[in-house]
Write an enzyme that holds these catalytic residues in place. Sequence first.
Site, short mmCIF file in Angstrom:
data_model
loop_
_atom_site.label_atom_id
_atom_site.label_comp_id
_atom_site.label_asym_id
_atom_site.label_seq_id
_atom_site.Cartn_x
_atom_site.Cartn_y
_atom_site.Cartn_z
N SER A 108 65.55 19.25 22.96
CA SER A 108 66.29 20.51 23.03
C SER A 108 66.62 20.89 24.47
O SER A 108 65.92 20.54 25.41
CB SER A 108 65.49 21.64 22.38
OG SER A 108 65.21 21.35 21.03
N1 SAH Z 1 61.20 19.81 20.03
C1 SAH Z 1 61.76 18.50 19.99
C2 SAH Z 1 62.98 18.50 19.08
C3 SAH Z 1 63.25 17.19 18.52
S1 SAH Z 1 64.61 17.16 17.40
C4 SAH Z 1 62.18 18.10 21.40
O1 SAH Z 1 62.62 18.96 22.14
O2 SAH Z 1 62.07 16.93 21.72
C5 SAH Z 1 63.84 17.59 15.89
C6 SAH Z 1 62.78 16.67 15.38
O3 SAH Z 1 62.42 17.11 14.07
C7 SAH Z 1 63.21 15.22 15.23
O4 SAH Z 1 62.32 14.41 15.94
C8 SAH Z 1 63.12 14.96 13.73
O5 SAH Z 1 62.72 13.65 13.41
C9 SAH Z 1 62.08 15.97 13.31
N2 SAH Z 1 62.10 16.36 11.90
C10 SAH Z 1 63.15 16.60 11.08
N3 SAH Z 1 62.73 16.97 9.86
C11 SAH Z 1 61.36 16.96 9.89
C12 SAH Z 1 60.32 17.25 8.94
N4 SAH Z 1 60.60 17.64 7.69
N5 SAH Z 1 59.05 17.13 9.34
C13 SAH Z 1 58.73 16.74 10.60
N6 SAH Z 1 59.66 16.46 11.54
C14 SAH Z 1 60.96 16.57 11.19
#
Ligand code: SAH
Length: 218
Positions: free
Chosen positions: A65
């Site tokens: 993000s």
């Molecule tokens: N806070 C993280 C955001 C990553 S993007 C950062 O800044 O790096 C969002 C993440 O949510 C992705 O890695 C995706 O694989 C994960 N995601 C999506 N659906 C999910 C679920 N149901 N349970 C766990 N993770 C999930």
Amino acid sequence: MLEKDLYRIAREKMVEKQIKARGIKDERVLKAMLKVPRHLFVDPSLIDQAYADHPLPIGSGQTISQPYIVALMTEALELRGNERVLEVGTGSGYQTAILAELALWVYTIEKYHQLLERAKKILIEKLGYKNISFKLGDGTLGWKEAAPFDAIIVTAGGPKVPQPLVDQLKEGGRIVIPVGNEDIQVLIKGIKKGGRLETTPLDGVKFVKLVGAYGFKE
Ligand code: SAH
């Protein structure tokens, strides 16, 4: 100049121009964002953009993000240092590190094995955090054995607030989650009062999909 000093300067600039300038005031959040080495969490090929004012790809079709969004979501959790926090969507692990700086314990769930393992390596082996538990799986179901939580953060966009997360939030606890469709969402802050969520919109956002039992279908 040493490399670590250059990154320190980049972080100071990021906090001034992207975060403070847009109204984030919580001193503890600002301090954590000055401290955590964001460049360790991005793909090495994009390291020169680590402190830029936008999200970046982290593999498996996911993104780290934008720094401001991390700050906005974290401030909304109102962490004072004694909280147990659930994070859904570990991704790069950057947000996890910020939470680990500000809370007592962080429980983080990621659905992609590869991302979880990479984040674990950086957070534990490189940075030495000792207050994070990791879980592979569907975070829309929450983490029953560790509940209830003082705060919950979801860093992927879902169609609604997953009910298990509301159930696993303490009375008076805060949840921050993007809610909308697959292209655009509203970042929502909810406070649990009388078993229900009182919600306030924070900002328009665009997150990757929250995929799971209480999220979007694959
Ligand atoms: N806070 C993280 C955001 C990553 S993007 C950062 O800044 O790096 C969002 C993440 O949510 C992705 O890695 C995706 O694989 C994960 N995601 C999506 N659906 C999910 C679920 N149901 N349970 C766990 N993770 C999930």
